[in-house]
Design a protein around this motif. Structure first.
Motif, PDB file in Angstrom:
ATOM      1  N   THR A  14       2.796   1.516  -3.340  1.00  0.00           N
ATOM      2  CA  THR A  14       1.927   1.939  -4.440  1.00  0.00           C
ATOM      3  C   THR A  14       1.590   3.423  -4.356  1.00  0.00           C
ATOM      4  O   THR A  14       1.722   4.168  -5.338  1.00  0.00           O
ATOM      5  CB  THR A  14       0.624   1.121  -4.433  1.00  0.00           C
ATOM      6  OG1 THR A  14       0.939  -0.267  -4.571  1.00  0.00           O
ATOM      7  CG2 THR A  14      -0.287   1.551  -5.583  1.00  0.00           C
ATOM      8  N   ARG A  15       1.147   3.868  -3.158  1.00  0.00           N
ATOM      9  CA  ARG A  15       0.671   5.239  -3.006  1.00  0.00           C
ATOM     10  C   ARG A  15       1.795   6.273  -3.007  1.00  0.00           C
ATOM     11  O   ARG A  15       1.636   7.363  -3.565  1.00  0.00           O
ATOM     12  CB  ARG A  15      -0.134   5.389  -1.707  1.00  0.00           C
ATOM     13  CG  ARG A  15      -1.499   4.741  -1.737  1.00  0.00           C
ATOM     14  CD  ARG A  15      -2.326   5.116  -0.516  1.00  0.00           C
ATOM     15  NE  ARG A  15      -1.676   4.727   0.728  1.00  0.00           N
ATOM     16  CZ  ARG A  15      -1.097   5.584   1.568  1.00  0.00           C
ATOM     17  NH1 ARG A  15      -1.073   6.873   1.288  1.00  0.00           N
ATOM     18  NH2 ARG A  15      -0.555   5.158   2.692  1.00  0.00           N
ATOM     19  N   LYS A  16       2.922   5.928  -2.371  1.00  0.00           N
ATOM     20  CA  LYS A  16       3.947   6.948  -2.164  1.00  0.00           C
ATOM     21  C   LYS A  16       5.223   6.714  -2.963  1.00  0.00           C
ATOM     22  O   LYS A  16       6.164   7.509  -2.863  1.00  0.00           O
ATOM     23  CB  LYS A  16       4.275   7.064  -0.678  1.00  0.00           C
ATOM     24  CG  LYS A  16       3.099   7.611   0.120  1.00  0.00           C
ATOM     25  CD  LYS A  16       3.500   8.176   1.454  1.00  0.00           C
ATOM     26  CE  LYS A  16       2.344   8.887   2.128  1.00  0.00           C
ATOM     27  NZ  LYS A  16       2.741   9.518   3.408  1.00  0.00           N
ATOM     28  N   ASP A  70       0.833  -1.202   0.000  1.00  0.00           N
ATOM     29  CA  ASP A  70       0.000   0.000   0.000  1.00  0.00           C
ATOM     30  C   ASP A  70       0.869   1.253   0.000  1.00  0.00           C
ATOM     31  O   ASP A  70       0.650   2.186  -0.772  1.00  0.00           O
ATOM     32  CB  ASP A  70      -0.924   0.007   1.221  1.00  0.00           C
ATOM     33  CG  ASP A  70      -1.836   1.220   1.242  1.00  0.00           C
ATOM     34  OD1 ASP A  70      -2.597   1.405   0.279  1.00  0.00           O
ATOM     35  OD2 ASP A  70      -1.774   2.007   2.211  1.00  0.00           O
ATOM     36  N   LEU A 126       5.215   4.194  -6.359  1.00  0.00           N
ATOM     37  CA  LEU A 126       4.879   3.886  -7.749  1.00  0.00           C
ATOM     38  C   LEU A 126       4.002   4.964  -8.380  1.00  0.00           C
ATOM     39  O   LEU A 126       4.245   5.374  -9.524  1.00  0.00           O
ATOM     40  CB  LEU A 126       4.182   2.520  -7.821  1.00  0.00           C
ATOM     41  CG  LEU A 126       5.029   1.311  -7.416  1.00  0.00           C
ATOM     42  CD1 LEU A 126       4.213   0.036  -7.529  1.00  0.00           C
ATOM     43  CD2 LEU A 126       6.286   1.212  -8.273  1.00  0.00           C
ATOM     44  N   LEU A 127       2.980   5.417  -7.653  1.00  0.00           N
ATOM     45  CA  LEU A 127       2.088   6.433  -8.224  1.00  0.00           C
ATOM     46  C   LEU A 127       2.837   7.736  -8.504  1.00  0.00           C
ATOM     47  O   LEU A 127       2.745   8.270  -9.621  1.00  0.00           O
ATOM     48  CB  LEU A 127       0.899   6.663  -7.287  1.00  0.00           C
ATOM     49  CG  LEU A 127      -0.209   7.582  -7.819  1.00  0.00           C
ATOM     50  CD1 LEU A 127      -0.803   7.012  -9.111  1.00  0.00           C
ATOM     51  CD2 LEU A 127      -1.305   7.766  -6.770  1.00  0.00           C
ATOM     52  N   PRO A 128       3.616   8.279  -7.539  1.00  0.00           N
ATOM     53  CA  PRO A 128       4.400   9.481  -7.861  1.00  0.00           C
ATOM     54  C   PRO A 128       5.441   9.234  -8.955  1.00  0.00           C
ATOM     55  O   PRO A 128       5.730  10.133  -9.741  1.00  0.00           O
ATOM     56  CB  PRO A 128       5.071   9.823  -6.527  1.00  0.00           C
ATOM     57  CG  PRO A 128       4.210   9.209  -5.487  1.00  0.00           C
ATOM     58  CD  PRO A 128       3.696   7.950  -6.108  1.00  0.00           C
ATOM     59  N   LEU A 153       5.160   7.416 -11.567  1.00  0.00           N
ATOM     60  CA  LEU A 153       4.517   7.452 -12.873  1.00  0.00           C
ATOM     61  C   LEU A 153       3.962   8.842 -13.203  1.00  0.00           C
ATOM     62  O   LEU A 153       4.021   9.285 -14.351  1.00  0.00           O
ATOM     63  CB  LEU A 153       3.383   6.423 -12.922  1.00  0.00           C
ATOM     64  CG  LEU A 153       3.804   4.945 -12.828  1.00  0.00           C
ATOM     65  CD1 LEU A 153       2.577   4.059 -12.728  1.00  0.00           C
ATOM     66  CD2 LEU A 153       4.668   4.544 -14.010  1.00  0.00           C
ATOM     67  N   THR A 154       3.411   9.515 -12.206  1.00  0.00           N
ATOM     68  CA  THR A 154       2.731  10.782 -12.473  1.00  0.00           C
ATOM     69  C   THR A 154       3.663  11.994 -12.457  1.00  0.00           C
ATOM     70  O   THR A 154       3.428  12.950 -13.208  1.00  0.00           O
ATOM     71  CB  THR A 154       1.606  11.019 -11.452  1.00  0.00           C
ATOM     72  OG1 THR A 154       2.163  11.002 -10.121  1.00  0.00           O
ATOM     73  CG2 THR A 154       0.544   9.933 -11.562  1.00  0.00           C
TER      74      THR A 154
END
Length: 325
Positions: free
Chosen positions: A128-130, A125, A132-134, A136-137
């Motif tokens: 992913t949130r802190k 969690d 993988l998501l950053p 990619l974005t």
């Protein structure tokens, strides 16, 4: 105690190399546009890196508690993670390729922990949130905000004479490069703070995960000193080889990047300042047409981005098997 001291010293070596490796993030544009000499720029950036590192510990908490289960982390796991990140940083510096020290450290920590206790120790969690998501974005946002900032500046200055615009943005770029250096310190320096605090916590020297003041000061000064030595190979790649920049382009790229990095630091997200400034430069450069971008250099940079986490995971996992720690 001896192993704890080895881990802390290795962490400081990583922090120094991080500053050395990533100095291009803050000063590549200001050096390539000849607003500052390389020597003056690295000293300027180093001082502001130190200041930025003192702004908080939100990112340090994410690194120390949000990536892998702290209960299984030993001094050996941390040492293997740091060693993997150091190896990757030195290889990419030698090749002159901008890569993420942050992702090298995160990949090393995941790989060493998995090598020791299996995939179940990864806190998916948090990753992913802190992470993988950053991951990619933030490059996409860097490109879009850099492009938007440059388009806005061009529209505002559409009737101004080129030499007047150049003169003004030479002055403004001193401010934007300083803010970029500040933002770099606010995010990157905290990662090593988190690792050292994790080492102290796993050793039993701390009752709770709280970054000691001496760790903050030590990491801030170490990164600042590393930045002041300057990795000129990467500075040339980002400032000259990827695209030819003028002060107005440097200002737009640095302003876009700094705003993103400071926002991420506030929310405790360990982003890659390398990814963000690189894509912001690409966004700014795209206003000159796609032929202005050196696509072969960009391909090498993107390849390094993709490989950083898996390669560092593999190196750290191998080290955790090989070294009797």
């Amino acid at each position: 105690m001896a192993m704890l001291l080895v881990v802390i010293c290795t962490a400081l070596v990583f922090e120094y190399i991080n500053g050395f490796h990533d100095s291009a993030n803050a000063i590549a544009t200001v050096v390539s546009t000849k607003v500052l000499s390389a020597r003056t720029a690295v000293i300027y950036a180093g001082c502001l890196d130190i200041t930025g590192a003192l702004l908080g510990t939100h990112v340090a908490s994410t690194i120390g508690q949000g990536i892998v289960d702290a209960g299984i982390v030993t001094q050996g796991v941390i040492f293997c993670a740091l060693l993997a990140a150091v190896i990757w940083n030195l290889v990419t510096w030698y090749l002159g390729i901008p890569s993420s020290s942050s992702h090298a450290l995160i990949g090393g920590l995941i790989g060493a922990a998995v090598g020791r206790a299996g995939f179940g120790v990864v806190l998916m969690d948090g990753v992913t949130r802190k992470v993988l998501l950053p991951m990619l974005t933030s490059p996409l946002l860097g490109f879009c905000i850099g492009l938007g900032a440059m388009v806005g500046i061009l529209w505002i200055c559409r009737r101004a004479r080129p030499y007047v615009v150049n003169s003004w943005f030479r002055r403004l770029q001193l401010l934007s490069s300083g803010i970029m250096a500040l933002s770099h310190g606010s995010n990157d320096a905290q990662k090593t703070m988190g690792i050292i605090t994790l080492a102290l916590f796993s050793y039993g020297a701390l009752e709770s995960f709280k970054v000691p003041v001496w760790v903050v000061l030590l990491c801030a000064c170490t990164m600042g000193c590393g930045t002041m030595t300057g990795g000129l190979r990467i500075i040339r790649t980002m400032g000259d080889k990827m695209i030819k920049l003028k002060p107005v382009h440097g200002f737009a790229a640095e302003t876009a990047s700094a705003s993103l990095v400071l926002t991420a630091s506030h929310f405790g997200m360990p982003v890659s300042t390398t990814h963000i400034i690189s894509t912001a430069i690409m966004g700014v450069g795209s206003t000159k047409g796609h032929r202005a971008l050196n696509l072969s250099i960009i391909k090498n940079i993107v390849t390094a981005w993709v490989l950083t986490i898996p390669v560092c995971m593999a190196i750290a996992a191998t080290l955790s098997f090989v070294l009797p720690l």
